[in-house]
Write a protein that holds these residues in place. Structure first.
Motif, PDB file in Angstrom:
ATOM      1  N   UNK A 225       0.755  -1.210  -0.082  1.00 55.55           N
ATOM      2  CA  UNK A 225       0.150   0.073   0.191  1.00 55.55           C
ATOM      3  C   UNK A 225       0.774   1.313  -0.052  1.00 55.55           C
ATOM      4  N   UNK A 226       1.965   1.374   1.049  1.00 54.41           N
ATOM      5  CA  UNK A 226       2.720   2.404   0.901  1.00 54.41           C
ATOM      6  C   UNK A 226       3.571   2.847  -0.327  1.00 54.41           C
ATOM      7  N   UNK A 227       3.993   1.597  -1.139  1.00 50.41           N
ATOM      8  CA  UNK A 227       4.712   1.678  -2.317  1.00 50.41           C
ATOM      9  C   UNK A 227       3.799   2.147  -3.290  1.00 50.41           C
ATOM     10  N   UNK A 228       2.496   1.705  -3.469  1.00 47.13           N
ATOM     11  CA  UNK A 228       1.637   2.018  -4.458  1.00 47.13           C
ATOM     12  C   UNK A 228       1.420   3.706  -4.310  1.00 47.13           C
ATOM     13  N   UNK A 229       1.139   3.985  -2.932  1.00 47.81           N
ATOM     14  CA  UNK A 229       0.578   5.449  -2.876  1.00 47.81           C
ATOM     15  C   UNK A 229       1.993   6.344  -3.248  1.00 47.81           C
ATOM     16  N   UNK A 230       3.039   5.890  -2.785  1.00 48.78           N
ATOM     17  CA  UNK A 230       4.437   6.788  -3.082  1.00 48.78           C
ATOM     18  C   UNK A 230       4.489   6.748  -4.824  1.00 48.78           C
ATOM     19  N   UNK A 231       4.253   5.582  -5.404  1.00 47.72           N
ATOM     20  CA  UNK A 231       4.349   5.490  -6.875  1.00 47.72           C
ATOM     21  C   UNK A 231       3.245   6.427  -7.528  1.00 47.72           C
ATOM     22  N   UNK A 286       9.904   3.420 -15.064  1.00 50.78           N
ATOM     23  CA  UNK A 286      10.343   2.611 -13.876  1.00 50.78           C
ATOM     24  C   UNK A 286       9.262   2.487 -12.933  1.00 50.78           C
ATOM     25  N   UNK A 287       8.693   3.978 -12.609  1.00 52.54           N
ATOM     26  CA  UNK A 287       7.664   4.199 -11.481  1.00 52.54           C
ATOM     27  C   UNK A 287       6.461   3.667 -11.826  1.00 52.54           C
ATOM     28  N   UNK A 288       6.095   3.674 -13.265  1.00 47.70           N
ATOM     29  CA  UNK A 288       4.792   3.114 -13.896  1.00 47.70           C
ATOM     30  C   UNK A 288       4.764   1.615 -13.528  1.00 47.70           C
TER      31      UNK A 288
END
Length: 560
Positions: A225-231, A286-288
């Motif tokens: 969840x944290x990773x998706x929000x940051x991305x 890369x972020x996508x």
């Protein structure tokens, strides 16, 4: 070979420094001048027994230092390398400097090349560097192991001896392994525990891929969840046409276009801005990718939680990290197999022992046969030499007998002793039982004369081997000493003018008064001084024309 001997405050010696050369050297001087003191000092620095009475009266300690040249690949060189004591002098030669310091409390300190060593190590080096033959210090020649070494060195059966030793080593290794297995107590409870532990591992169904990836996979899912929000935040910044970052980068590129293109710095600036634009686009891709691949999966996360907890519990139980669980499993499996197949292993080892022992016996019997031939020839030659050394009835025999038990030994099945007889009415017997000190020195000379070519210790020392003899026998002693000196450095204390005259070098030992103190001195003498000393040794109380002429004749004869 010994190059130098320094003696300080030792019995009658105040401060003595003697240089030695290769070849045959005689130490001569009046009776009581201190010749044997020099041998005693050398014995002390080679690790032999010392006494506080060796310290000069009025001093609190004595010191003896001996410098040796050590030949490459010699026994002494091997010992020095083994103990990390090897050292080279300025000329690049291997050198061994032994030093023994005797304190007034009777204790002593030993050194080799400035490093402290044990007396045992000093003795070991001493045995490799010198061989001293004196009336009361000839125990080495009486040692059966040394006698075996002499016979084997003179024999022509090196390969058979090496094979015997190799087979003994194989037999000993197998026997030690069998003894170890037999002394291991099998604990049924221990075997059951190991089986239970192995079943735990097998039921866990651990794979190398899981061990490698589970912790990383768990970490990613736990933070999805944290990773998706940051991305999402990063994509918004990078992909928004109105974002200040892309707009700022474009404005910078437009501005750079207005700068003179011929300047190297301008060209470099434009290149950097182009790279920044490309890097920004790649970063967005890369972020996508991360955002698309990072899908929240609560069920898988729950499974990984449970699995990781089980692996941690198993790792704690066996006191290893998770990464070593499979290593521990293999170790347990191997240990269990060894315990459960021990009877088979014992049987296989017993068979190997029987086979090796049989091969050892065959080779050892060949060795015995070869030794008997060599012993017969050596016995005849040494007997002849003894008879030429004022022992007209002298007989010598290298005696071979079997050990009391037939257990394999490193040097075969033979027990080797030197047997002698010096009287016609007495049978041959062990050399240690039937000879006097003077006879032993001459017998040792006879042995050395026939074996030195094969067994040469770097330095051999004889103390009054010519005691009580003269005439032709003394000449024979000298000839034997000269023959030995072709293969090693030889130093002899002698009262015989015939022996002294045949030597390459002569050191005169004297006793003098220095104030109220008696002092032993020693120095190398030249040809003129040798004539005077040999004249004295011939019995002249004062040098006469006749005694001097006789001395010159002896020296002249030795040169021919």
């Amino acid at each position: 070979m010994i190059k130098n001997l320094q003696i300080r405050n030792f019995i009658l010696v105040d401060d003595l420094n003697i240089d030695f050369s290769s070849g045959l050297t005689a130490l001569t001087g009046e009776t009581g001048s201190g010749k044997s003191i020099i041998i005693n000092a050398l014995s002390a620095v080679l690790g032999q027994k010392i006494d506080r009475k060796m310290i000069r009266i009025g001093e609190n300690r004595a010191a003896v230092t001996a410098s040796f040249f050590v030949q490459a690949n010699s026994e002494a060189a091997t010992i020095l390398q083994e103990l990390a004591l090897d050292e080279k002098n300025e000329g690049g030669e291997n050198e061994c400097i032994l030093r023994r310091v005797i304190s007034e409390n009777g204790r002593s300190s030993a050194y080799c090349n400035s490093m402290a060593i044990s007396i045992g190590t000093m003795q070991r080096l001493g045995n490799a560097l010198t061989d001293i033959h004196a009336q009361h210090q000839n125990t080495r020649m009486l040692n059966p192991q040394h006698q075996t070494g002499i016979l084997d060195a003179c024999g022509t059966y090196t390969q058979t001896l090496s094979k015997t030793r190799e087979l003994y080593h194989d037999w000993r290794t197998a026997q030690n392994s069998l003894d170890e297995m037999r002394h291991q107590l099998i604990d049924d409870g221990k075997i059951e525990l190991m089986r239970y532990q192995i079943e735990e591992f097998e039921s866990a169904e651990i794979s190398p891929e899981e061990i490698e990836n589970i912790e990383n996979d768990h970490k990613l899912l736990a933070n999805s969840d944290t990773i998706q929000k940051t991305c999402a935040e990063m994509i918004s910044i990078l992909g928004d046409d109105y974002s200040q970052l892309p707009k700022l980068l474009k404005n910078l590129s437009y501005s750079a276009e207005a700068l003179p293109p011929d300047l190297p710095a301008v060209r470099n600036l434009r290149s950097l801005l182009e790279q920044a634009d490309m890097s920004l686009a790649e970063a967005q891709q890369e972020v996508e990718y991360i955002a698309k691949s990072m899908v929240s999966d609560p069920e898988r996360l729950k499974h990984l939680d449970s699995r990781l907890s089980a692996l941690h519990n198993l790792a704690r139980k066996h006191q290893v990290p998770i990464s070593d669980l499979l290593v521990k499993y293999k170790s347990l499996s191997d240990d269990l197999e060894n315990l459960t197949t021990r009877d088979v292993q014992i049987a296989l080892t017993e068979e190997k022992i029987r086979e090796t022992r049989a091969r050892f016996g065959q080779t050892a019997r060949k060795l015995t046969s070869a030794r008997l031939k060599s012993a017969k020839k050596l016995s005849q030659n040494i007997s002849t030499s003894m008879q030429q050394l004022d022992m007209p009835h002298g007989k010598f025999k290298v005696h071979l007998s079997s050990h009391e038990d037939d257990t394999p030994k490193p040097n075969g099945l033979d027990q080797i002793t030197f047997n002698v007889s010096t009287n016609p009415d007495l049978p041959l017997d062990n050399i240690s039982k039937v000879v006097s000190g003077g006879e032993l020195s001459r017998i040792s000379l006879a042995i050395q004369a026939n074996t030195a070519k094969h067994t040469a210790v770097p330095t051999v020392i004889y103390d009054e081997v010519d005691s009580g003899i003269g005439g032709d026998t003394a000449n024979t002693v000298g000839e034997n000493l000269l023959a030995i000196s072709k293969y090693c450095q030889l130093i002899c204390i002698t009262h015989s003018p015939q022996v002294a005259s045949i030597c390459d070098h002569q050191i005169l030992v004297t006793k003098e008064l220095s104030g109220k103190r008696t002092v032993t001195k020693a120095r190398l003498i030249d040809s003129t001084e040798r004539e005077a000393e040999i004249s004295r040794m011939l019995g002249a109380k004062s040098m006469t024309v006749s005694s001097l002429a006789h001395a010159k004749e002896l020296l002249k004869r030795s040169l021919n």
